[in-house]
Design a protein around this motif. Structure first.
Motif, short mmCIF file in Angstrom:
data_model
loop_
_atom_site.label_atom_id
_atom_site.label_comp_id
_atom_site.label_asym_id
_atom_site.label_seq_id
_atom_site.Cartn_x
_atom_site.Cartn_y
_atom_site.Cartn_z
N ASP A 90 12.82 24.51 -1.76
CA ASP A 90 12.09 23.25 -1.59
C ASP A 90 12.97 22.01 -1.78
O ASP A 90 12.56 20.90 -1.47
CB ASP A 90 10.81 23.21 -2.44
CG ASP A 90 11.10 23.05 -3.91
OD1 ASP A 90 12.20 23.46 -4.33
OD2 ASP A 90 10.24 22.50 -4.62
N ILE A 91 14.22 22.19 -2.22
CA ILE A 91 15.12 21.02 -2.32
C ILE A 91 15.42 20.46 -0.93
O ILE A 91 15.88 19.33 -0.80
CB ILE A 91 16.45 21.32 -3.07
CG1 ILE A 91 17.30 22.36 -2.32
CG2 ILE A 91 16.20 21.72 -4.50
CD1 ILE A 91 18.73 22.47 -2.85
N LEU A 92 15.15 21.26 0.12
CA LEU A 92 15.45 20.77 1.48
C LEU A 92 14.60 19.57 1.87
O LEU A 92 14.89 18.90 2.86
CB LEU A 92 15.27 21.90 2.51
CG LEU A 92 16.37 22.98 2.49
CD1 LEU A 92 16.13 24.01 3.57
CD2 LEU A 92 17.75 22.37 2.65
N ARG A 93 13.57 19.28 1.08
CA ARG A 93 12.77 18.06 1.38
C ARG A 93 13.64 16.81 1.23
O ARG A 93 13.31 15.74 1.72
CB ARG A 93 11.53 18.00 0.49
CG ARG A 93 11.82 17.75 -0.98
CD ARG A 93 10.55 17.85 -1.82
NE ARG A 93 10.75 17.49 -3.21
CZ ARG A 93 11.28 18.29 -4.13
NH1 ARG A 93 11.68 19.50 -3.82
NH2 ARG A 93 11.42 17.88 -5.39
N TRP A 94 14.76 16.95 0.52
CA TRP A 94 15.64 15.79 0.32
C TRP A 94 16.61 15.58 1.48
O TRP A 94 17.37 14.61 1.50
CB TRP A 94 16.43 15.95 -0.99
CG TRP A 94 15.56 15.82 -2.20
CD1 TRP A 94 14.50 14.97 -2.37
CD2 TRP A 94 15.66 16.57 -3.41
NE1 TRP A 94 13.94 15.13 -3.61
CE2 TRP A 94 14.63 16.11 -4.28
CE3 TRP A 94 16.51 17.57 -3.87
CZ2 TRP A 94 14.44 16.62 -5.55
CZ3 TRP A 94 16.32 18.07 -5.14
CH2 TRP A 94 15.30 17.60 -5.97
N PHE A 95 16.62 16.52 2.43
CA PHE A 95 17.39 16.29 3.67
C PHE A 95 16.50 15.36 4.49
O PHE A 95 15.43 15.78 4.94
CB PHE A 95 17.64 17.62 4.39
CG PHE A 95 18.51 17.51 5.61
CD1 PHE A 95 19.88 17.39 5.50
CD2 PHE A 95 17.95 17.53 6.88
CE1 PHE A 95 20.69 17.28 6.63
CE2 PHE A 95 18.74 17.43 8.01
CZ PHE A 95 20.11 17.30 7.89
N THR A 96 16.92 14.14 4.66
CA THR A 96 15.99 13.10 5.13
C THR A 96 15.73 13.11 6.64
O THR A 96 15.30 12.11 7.19
CB THR A 96 16.53 11.71 4.71
OG1 THR A 96 17.89 11.64 5.15
CG2 THR A 96 16.47 11.51 3.21
N LYS A 97 15.99 14.24 7.30
CA LYS A 97 15.68 14.36 8.73
C LYS A 97 14.88 15.64 8.95
O LYS A 97 15.01 16.57 8.14
CB LYS A 97 16.98 14.45 9.54
CG LYS A 97 17.76 13.15 9.56
CD LYS A 97 19.06 13.31 10.31
CE LYS A 97 19.81 11.99 10.34
NZ LYS A 97 21.22 12.16 10.69
#
Ligand code: R5P
Length: 282
Positions: free
Chosen positions: A127-134
Motif C-alpha cells: 500500500d506504500i504505492l499510493r505515494w507514487f503520485t501517478k
C-alpha cells in the motif's frame, strides 16, 4: 520499445526482454574517482517508450536510476515504465518515532517525478504505492515463481516465519500442492529474532520456509532451528529478495538444507526468475 538497464538487475532485464520479444540495452556505467555515477546509453535508436529495470538499493543505485531516466529522455524517450525489482527503504513506511523521515514516501515521490509507471516486486507493504503520485503503480508477487521452482522438490509443508507473511506461504503451497502454516516471530534486535515454540506437525516432513526478505538471516536461522527441534526431516528456505548482509548466506548454508531466492537481487542463490510475473504486469 526496449528494455534498458544499468549496473543492477541485468539478468532480470535480459530475461524480461527475451520474454517480451524486445531488445535489452545495457547502459555503460562507471564511477568517477570521487564515487559519483556516470551513465551513458551508446545508442541513438531508443523509442518514445522504454522500460527501465533498476534497483534502488543500495543508495548509489537510486542515483543511477535517475541518471538512466535522464539519459533515456535525452535520447528522445518520452514515457518510462520503471521496474524496481528490489525497492530500497520500503520498510520505513511510517514514522516509528517522532522526528524520523518517512523514507518510503520520499523515495516514491521522487521516482514519480522521473518516471510514468512503476512496477515493484513483493514490497514489504504494497500500500506504500499510493505515494507514487501517478496512476499505474503495481506490485507483483514472486510466489508463483517460487512455487514453480520448488514444485518437484517433494515439499510437504510451506511455512511463513510470521503471521504477516502467511498469505505468501499459502500462495506458494497452493502451487506446490501441499499444506501451509505459519510460525510466530518476535524481533529482539536488528539481528536477533525469537521463534515461539510451535504446535506444528513438522516431524519427518520436508519443510520450506518462505519470506519476502532475507537480510541478516536471523529469522531463517531461528525458524530452521525450531523446525529441526520439532523433528523436520529437511528445511529449505526461499525468499524474494536475498540481501544477505554480513555473510548471512554462508551462515544460512550451514543451517538450512537448501536455499534459493529470486533474481530481484543478484547473488549466488538467485535461482528463480520473476521475469514472467513482471512481463504479465507489463
Ligand atoms: C520482516 O518483517 C521481513 O519480512 C523479514 O522477515 C526480515 O526482513 C528478515 O530479516 P532477517 O533476515 O534480518 O531476519
Amino acid at each position: 520499445m526496449k528494455v534498458l538497464c544499468g549496473s543492477t538487475s541485468k539478468n532480470l532485464a535480459c530475461d524480461l526482454a527475451h520474454l517480451t520479444g524486445v531488445e535489452c540495452v545495457q547502459a555503460i556505467t562507471r564511477r568517477f574517482p570521487d564515487g559519483e555515477a556516470y551513465v551513458r546509453f551508446q545508442r541513438e535508436d531508443l523509442d518514445k517508450e522504454a522500460i527501465i529495470v533498476q534497483n534502488t538499493y543500495p543508495d548509489t543505485n537510486l542515483v543511477e536510476l535517475f541518471l538512466l531516466c535522464d539519459a533515456a529522455k535525452g535520447l528522445g524517450v518520452e514515457k518510462i515504465t520503471c521496474v524496481i525489482p528490489y525497492f530500497g527503504y520500503a520498510r520505513q513506511d511510517r514514522r516509528f518515532d517522532t522526528g524520523e523521515a518517512l523514507s518510503a514516501q520520499v523515495m516514491l515521490r521522487h521516482i514519480a517525478l522521473e518516471t510514468d509507471r512503476l512496477i515493484t516486486v513483493d514490497l514489504h507493504k504494497p500500500d506504500i504505492l499510493r505515494w507514487f503520485t501517478k496512476p499505474g503503480a503495481k506490485d507483483i508477487g514472486a510466489a508463483p515463481a517460487i512455487g514453480e521452482y520448488f514444485m518437484d522438490k517433494q515439499i510437504d509443508l510451506v511455512l511463513a516465519p510470521d503471521k504477516g507473511a502467511s498469505q505468501r506461504a499459502a500462495d506458494v503451497a497452493h502451487i506446490i500442492g501441499c499444506s501451509n502454516d505459519h510460525l510466530t516471530k518476535t524481533r529482539l534486535s536488528g539481528t536477533e529474532v525469537k521463534i515461539t515454540p510451535s504446535k506444528l506437525d513438522a516431524r519427518g516432513r520436508n519443510v520450506l520456509i518462505v519470506d519476502d526478505i532475507i537480510s541478516t538471516g536471523g529469522t531463517i536461522v531461528a525458524a530452521t532451528n525450531e523446525l529441526k527441534r520439532l523433528g523436520a526431516k529437511n528445511v529449505a528456505a526461499a525468499c524474494t529478495h536475498g540481501l544477505f548482509v554480513d555473510g548471512a548466506l554462508n551462515r544460512l548454508r550451514g543451517v538450512t538444507d537448501e536455499i534459493a531466492c529470486t533474481n530481484t537481487l543478484e547473488s549466488p542463490v538467485s535461482l528463480i526468475s520473476v521475469a514472467k510475473e513482471v512481463a504479465k504486469a507489463l
